[in-house]
Design a protein around this motif. Structure first.
Motif, PDB file in Angstrom:
ATOM      1  N   ALA A  75     -10.105  23.603  -8.072  1.00  0.00           N
ATOM      2  CA  ALA A  75     -10.262  23.136  -9.461  1.00  0.00           C
ATOM      3  C   ALA A  75      -9.479  21.862  -9.649  1.00  0.00           C
ATOM      4  O   ALA A  75      -8.344  21.737  -9.175  1.00  0.00           O
ATOM      5  CB  ALA A  75      -9.758  24.193 -10.432  1.00  0.00           C
ATOM      6  N   ARG A  76     -10.101  20.931 -10.362  1.00  0.00           N
ATOM      7  CA  ARG A  76      -9.443  19.647 -10.603  1.00  0.00           C
ATOM      8  C   ARG A  76      -8.691  19.712 -11.931  1.00  0.00           C
ATOM      9  O   ARG A  76      -9.219  19.325 -12.954  1.00  0.00           O
ATOM     10  CB  ARG A  76     -10.499  18.559 -10.657  1.00  0.00           C
ATOM     11  N   GLY A  77      -7.492  20.238 -11.904  1.00  0.00           N
ATOM     12  CA  GLY A  77      -6.644  20.211 -13.101  1.00  0.00           C
ATOM     13  C   GLY A  77      -6.986  21.264 -14.133  1.00  0.00           C
ATOM     14  O   GLY A  77      -6.114  21.970 -14.600  1.00  0.00           O
ATOM     15  N   ASP A  78      -8.267  21.437 -14.453  1.00  0.00           N
ATOM     16  CA  ASP A  78      -8.589  22.392 -15.508  1.00  0.00           C
ATOM     17  C   ASP A  78      -8.549  23.814 -14.950  1.00  0.00           C
ATOM     18  O   ASP A  78      -8.377  24.035 -13.767  1.00  0.00           O
ATOM     19  CB  ASP A  78      -9.956  22.079 -16.142  1.00  0.00           C
ATOM     20  N   SER A  79      -8.737  24.785 -15.854  1.00  0.00           N
ATOM     21  CA  SER A  79      -8.544  26.164 -15.422  1.00  0.00           C
ATOM     22  C   SER A  79      -9.745  26.645 -14.605  1.00  0.00           C
ATOM     23  O   SER A  79     -10.841  26.109 -14.694  1.00  0.00           O
ATOM     24  CB  SER A  79      -8.344  27.048 -16.639  1.00  0.00           C
ATOM     25  N   PHE A  80      -9.507  27.703 -13.835  1.00  0.00           N
ATOM     26  CA  PHE A  80     -10.578  28.287 -13.033  1.00  0.00           C
ATOM     27  C   PHE A  80     -11.509  29.095 -13.936  1.00  0.00           C
ATOM     28  O   PHE A  80     -11.070  29.757 -14.876  1.00  0.00           O
ATOM     29  CB  PHE A  80      -9.970  29.209 -11.973  1.00  0.00           C
ATOM     30  N   GLY A  81     -12.798  29.017 -13.635  1.00  0.00           N
ATOM     31  CA  GLY A  81     -13.747  29.897 -14.325  1.00  0.00           C
ATOM     32  C   GLY A  81     -14.190  29.389 -15.688  1.00  0.00           C
ATOM     33  O   GLY A  81     -14.804  30.133 -16.442  1.00  0.00           O
ATOM     34  N   ARG A  82     -13.903  28.173 -16.055  1.00  0.00           N
ATOM     35  CA  ARG A  82     -14.291  27.693 -17.391  1.00  0.00           C
ATOM     36  C   ARG A  82     -15.257  26.512 -17.286  1.00  0.00           C
ATOM     37  O   ARG A  82     -16.379  26.564 -17.757  1.00  0.00           O
ATOM     38  CB  ARG A  82     -13.069  27.266 -18.211  1.00  0.00           C
TER      39      ARG A  82
END
Ligand SMILES: Cc1cc2nc3c(=O)[nH]c(=O)nc-3n(C[C@H](O)[C@H](O)[C@H](O)COP(=O)(O)OP(=O)(O)OC[C@H]3O[C@@H](n4cnc5c(N)ncnc54)[C@H](O)[C@@H]3O)c2cc1C
Length: 447
Positions: free
Chosen positions: A36-43
């Motif tokens: 994931a690039r910085g943002d949260s996983f799964g969103r």
């Protein structure tokens, strides 16, 4: 796939990447490295919104992430919110929580087979034994195959517009935090585009208390239609493959059963129709029918449509049809549809809501640029995304599929056309997970 893979790297942890990781470990496939690039996983972009007004535009009943368990999301929702029904349009943030939970559960069950890593992948180099990923933070990882699940390519400014002349008034990222910051009740906000992204931004401005005027501009000024009550029927026979007879058939069905039913009936066939169409037919569709297809196919939740109508009725949201032709400080110049004159529209803020672009050659993403420069990927013929073969393998500049490089989700639109919503992507993920696992699971929607 001749070789048995032991580790697959997935770049992007939005819906597509997360679901692929879940399916690989759930079905005893190769280990998954989910990046994931910085943002949260799964969103990802769609389900990372914290905004309660941003609702799903698909009913809960059709939002299961798992094609072999069609009621998975509706059941999860019923446990969490007894007031919700399978027909509900729930907040997208709720769906993000569902995906996050699905990943956590898979992670727990998989033990060390699932690895999450944060970072921005900047290059991927295949060799005889696998491939090496390099990250912007200087790190590197090895894997046997790589799947690009990097989502829609970000929007570009409309062609020919020098948006720099708008200075700070221009907002390139419609989901950025500053859309409503610093605006007063006498200000006008101009939204470029009148589709689902525009609707999101108009709702966000409204929720932030912006009391000024919002003007939304697109070539035809068409607003997405609202969902109705009709349940989709099934076409008795295959729809015609060519654009003109197809249009005629859809019109006839719309007269008989209403436009929503007529469009929904086509849904199981759209990917096949696209694949079967030749370049001339595809080009005709994109040029003439796409705007109408988009507004009838990608609909608004009824609650959202009612709020947008209320904003229009109160004079707070105005739709205009026209083509932007230039920018000056504090204003956009545009030509109203069907007119030769140019009008000036003063705006304190101009937000790019033109939706995802597809021209990979204009992307600034280092990984994509590297893959294109190395000849490991190429844009598809209509610049809708990246060129892939029937198995999802990237096609290189020499026209040959790359054995270790795959793509998934909206970036493969050139091959499938309809690969945006959850029901389409979950089936694509299922097929790819099976292929990468060298497996032949049975069951699952449409299999
Ligand atoms: C606003 C919006 C609302 C939607 N609503 C619905 C809906 O209600 N129902 C429905 O069925 N569908 C909906 N969709 C469509 C659909 O569900 C999404 O398009 C889908 O979630 C796509 O997921 P994705 O994982 O492919 O892309 P994304 O969610 O965009 O995720 C891609 C991720 O990859 C990361 N990434 C990119 N490049 C790199 C790199 N080099 N290194 C590391 N990470 C990288 C990005 O940061 C991003 O987090 C919506 C889409 C949008 C945009």
């Amino acid at each position: 796939m001749p070789e048995r893979l032991s580790r697959v790297a997935i770049v992007g942890a939005g819906f597509s990447g997360t679901l692929l990781a879940v399916n690989l470990v759930r079905h005893d496939g190769p280990d998954a490295l989910l990046i994931a690039r910085g943002d949260s996983f799964g969103r990802g972009v769609a389900y990372g919104t914290a905004h309660a007004d941003h609702l799903l535009n698909v009913r809960a009943a059709n939002m299961s992430a798992l094609p072999d368990a069609p009621a998975h999301f509706a059941d999860w929702l019923a446990r969490r919110d007894p007031a919700a029904t399978p027909a509900s349009f729930v907040p997208r943030a709720t769906y993000g929580a569902y995906l996050g939970e699905l990943l956590d559960d898979a992670d727990r069950a998989a033990g060390s087979r699932l690895t999450r890593r944060r970072g921005r992948v900047v290059s991927a180099r295949p060799d005889a034994y696998g491939l090496t990923l390099r990250f912007a933070d200087g790190g590197q990882e090895r894997a046997d195959a790589l799947v690009l699940a990097t989502g829609n390519l970000p929007p570009h400014p409309p062609p020919g517009l020098d948006v720099d002349r708008l200075g700070d008034a221009y907002v390139a990222d419609p989901w950025g935090a500053r859309v409503a910051d610093g605006l007063g009740p006498d200000d006008t906000v101009l939204l470029l585009g009148t589709g689902l992204t525009m609707v999101d931004v108009a709702l966000a401005l409204d929720a932030a208390g912006f009391g000024g005027r919002i003007v939304a501009l697109s070539r035809r000024g068409l607003l997405p239609r609202a969902h109705g009550d009709a349940a989709p029927g099934r076409l008795a026979e295959r729809p015609p493959a060519r654009a003109v007879p197809l249009l005629r058939a859809v019109r006839a069905r719309a007269d008989a059963i209403g436009w929503r039913g007529a469009v929904d009936e086509l849904r199981p066939h759209t990917q096949d129709l696209w694949r079967a169409a030749g370049p001339a037919e595809r080009s005709r569709f994109l040029r003439h029918l796409r705007p109408w297809w988009d507004v009838h196919r990608h609909r608004l939740a009824p609650e959202v449509a009612a709020r947008i109508e209320a904003m229009r009725a109160a004079g707070r949201l105005e739709l205009r049809a026209g083509t932007p032709v230039g920018c000056e400080a504090g204003a956009l110049l545009y030509r109203p549809r069907g007119s030769g004159r140019v009008e000036r529209l003063a705006a304190a803020r101009v937000v790019n809501c033109t939706g995802p672009a597809g021209d990979a050659t204009r992307s600034t993403d280092p990984l994509l640029r590297r893959l294109l420069a190395d000849g490991l990927a190429r844009p598809d013929a209509f610049r809708l995304g990246l060129d892939v073969d029937a198995h999802g393998r990237l096609i290189g500049s020499d026209g040959a599929p790359q054995p270790r490089l795959y793509a998934l989700g909206p970036v493969t639109r050139g091959a499938h056309w309809e690969i945006t919503a959850v029901p389409d992507i979950r089936t694509q993920v299922w097929h790819l997970a099976r292929r990468l696992s060298n497996a032949h699971w049975v069951g699952g929607e449409g299999l």
